[in-house]
Motif scaffolding. Sequence first.
Motif, PDB file in Angstrom:
ATOM      1  N   ASP A  75       0.842  -1.188   0.000  1.00 45.97           N
ATOM      2  CA  ASP A  75       0.000   0.000   0.000  1.00 45.97           C
ATOM      3  C   ASP A  75       0.878   1.239   0.000  1.00 45.97           C
ATOM      4  OD1 ASP A  75      -1.703   2.194   0.980  1.00 45.97           O
ATOM      5  OD2 ASP A  75      -3.211   0.625   1.217  1.00 45.97           O
ATOM      6  N   SER A  77      -0.319   4.369  -0.228  1.00 48.38           N
ATOM      7  CA  SER A  77      -1.173   5.534   0.025  1.00 48.38           C
ATOM      8  C   SER A  77      -0.605   6.464   1.088  1.00 48.38           C
ATOM      9  CB  SER A  77      -2.575   5.080   0.438  1.00 48.38           C
ATOM     10  OG  SER A  77      -2.540   4.342   1.658  1.00 48.38           O
ATOM     11  N   ALA A 119      -8.494  -1.949   1.664  1.00 49.23           N
ATOM     12  CA  ALA A 119      -7.755  -2.023   0.406  1.00 49.23           C
ATOM     13  C   ALA A 119      -7.051  -3.362   0.253  1.00 49.23           C
ATOM     14  CB  ALA A 119      -6.754  -0.884   0.325  1.00 49.23           C
ATOM     15  N   ASP A 123      -7.797  -5.993  -2.761  1.00 50.71           N
ATOM     16  CA  ASP A 123      -6.770  -6.169  -3.790  1.00 50.71           C
ATOM     17  C   ASP A 123      -5.901  -7.404  -3.609  1.00 50.71           C
ATOM     18  OD1 ASP A 123      -7.659  -3.738  -4.820  1.00 50.71           O
ATOM     19  OD2 ASP A 123      -6.120  -2.571  -3.773  1.00 50.71           O
ATOM     20  N   ARG A 185     -11.330  -8.646   6.967  1.00 53.48           N
ATOM     21  CA  ARG A 185     -11.107  -7.199   7.006  1.00 53.48           C
ATOM     22  C   ARG A 185     -11.130  -6.678   8.446  1.00 53.48           C
ATOM     23  NH1 ARG A 185     -14.699  -3.129   7.196  1.00 53.48           N
ATOM     24  NH2 ARG A 185     -16.446  -4.454   6.576  1.00 53.48           N
TER      25      ARG A 185
END
Length: 559
Positions: A75, A77, A119, A123, A185
Amino acid sequence: MTALASGCGGSRSPAADEGEATGGTGAGDPAGTSSGGEDTGAMADACDGRRPGPAPIRRLNRREYDNTARDLLLDDSRPASAFPPEEEALGFNNNADALVVTPILAELYLDAAEALAAAAVADHLPDLLGGCDPDQDGADACADRFIKDFGRWVYRRPLDDDDVAALSALFSAAEDQFDFETAVRLTLTAMLQSPHFLYRVEVGAPIEGDEDNLRVGPYELASRLSYFLWGTMPDAALFNAASSGGLDTAAQVADETRRMLADPRARETVRDFHGQWLRLAHIDELEKDPDLYPDFDPALLPLLRAEADALIDDVVWEGGGDFGTLLSAPYTFLNKALADYYGVEGPSGDAFERVDLPPGHASGILTQGGLMSVLAKHNQSDPIHRGKFVREGLLCQLIPPPPDNVMAVPPEVDPDLPTRERFEEHTKEPLCAGCHQMMDPIGFGFEHFDGIGRWREIEAGQPIDARGELLGATVSGEFDGVPGLAALLDQSPEVDACLTKQWFRYAYGRVETLEDRCTLDALSTRFSDSGRDIQDLLVALTQTDAFLLRPVAGEGDPE
């Protein structure tokens, strides 16, 4: 990818103050036996007994959080950019005592964990499950693999029975209420808020015959290495070394350190250290008076930082790591935009290239345009802060703050008076003279560089007078210009000791204590004996008791 792909009145020296630290213990392997290599020879006989100093629990700072999210979850981000900036201690933003968690930061941790987990599940769900297929292998088996195998990466160690039980209960409750994917999650969200993710939790292991100290556990040691050298979580090779006994001796730790130094992430860490120590991180905050400096364009700020980083990279990685070169290199790295800015002949394109400057115009990191601009006012150069930077940043000597009844206001710009004449008034005031005599005569040596870091020969119609004097150091004396100052600093044992201390603070995430006296002395000696090789110093920092051991109580003598 790591986890997914792998499954005043003058200055005083702190060393002279009995209440401040000057060092710690020498090195040895974690078991207390000689590692038999060059990495501990200079330090092994420095002091008797083990004195690892404090071992505070260390929270990930913003850089470490983002790097860990990148390597753990693929990730990019950078969620930590939304976190509040860290409090700095002694110039660094990774000091354990300053990294507290405020209610606002706790809320932002929740936001980041939820976004990262969502995410990752969207993904990379097959990678999170380690290739397990709930439809074919069974939901329970895949949940167990996710918690135990991927959880090992999140917590940076194998999960114990209590960890597995708590996470399994959460997973089951979420799956019963929602579905399998949502359970993954929510469980990952919980993992990312755990102290075992946000902090580097260390327990240690007993050492036979030593009731005061513990050996840092292999997985804990792997994290110490990775967050020191890379600013991120361990890679697969480090985990394998931890699980196979590959980090059991200091010699093995040194070998692993050398492997890690060959990784590009080590360069990022060296830049981060110098960016904080040399205040280069403040380049992007620069603002200058547009009337006085019309050529100063904010678009140049990243180029000024890139220039400094290129010089550091060249010295540390391509130039043999000689610290003396970092102080005195007669060259810099420019592209066309920066060459035009400085008014020198240089490259014709955007790429940075080495440029040899005229004699006296360059002295390593000390004359970088970015640093000179940071150590200046918005409307003029600043001998006080340039001298203070040398005194505190390179010599580790503390300058007391001005007395409460003194207004610390720089003199106004006068187009008819050079900076030197305006600032020399400080040394005539009895309340100010003591401290300013320790700073200003050093700072005057930088006067060839104006408030935006450009060379000048004339100011206020008069030739620049860059004569200065370095007092209060083992190697003192008069000089003319920055190269002359660098020549004095290059011979100063205080500079070697100071660089060692700065790396100690950065590498260990804490201030030095009395327990660290021998460690610092031995590291400084080792650094000098190595020819002031910065890479060798990084290896040596992993060979000390302070790195390989921890006290039983996790505390040391405070300064």
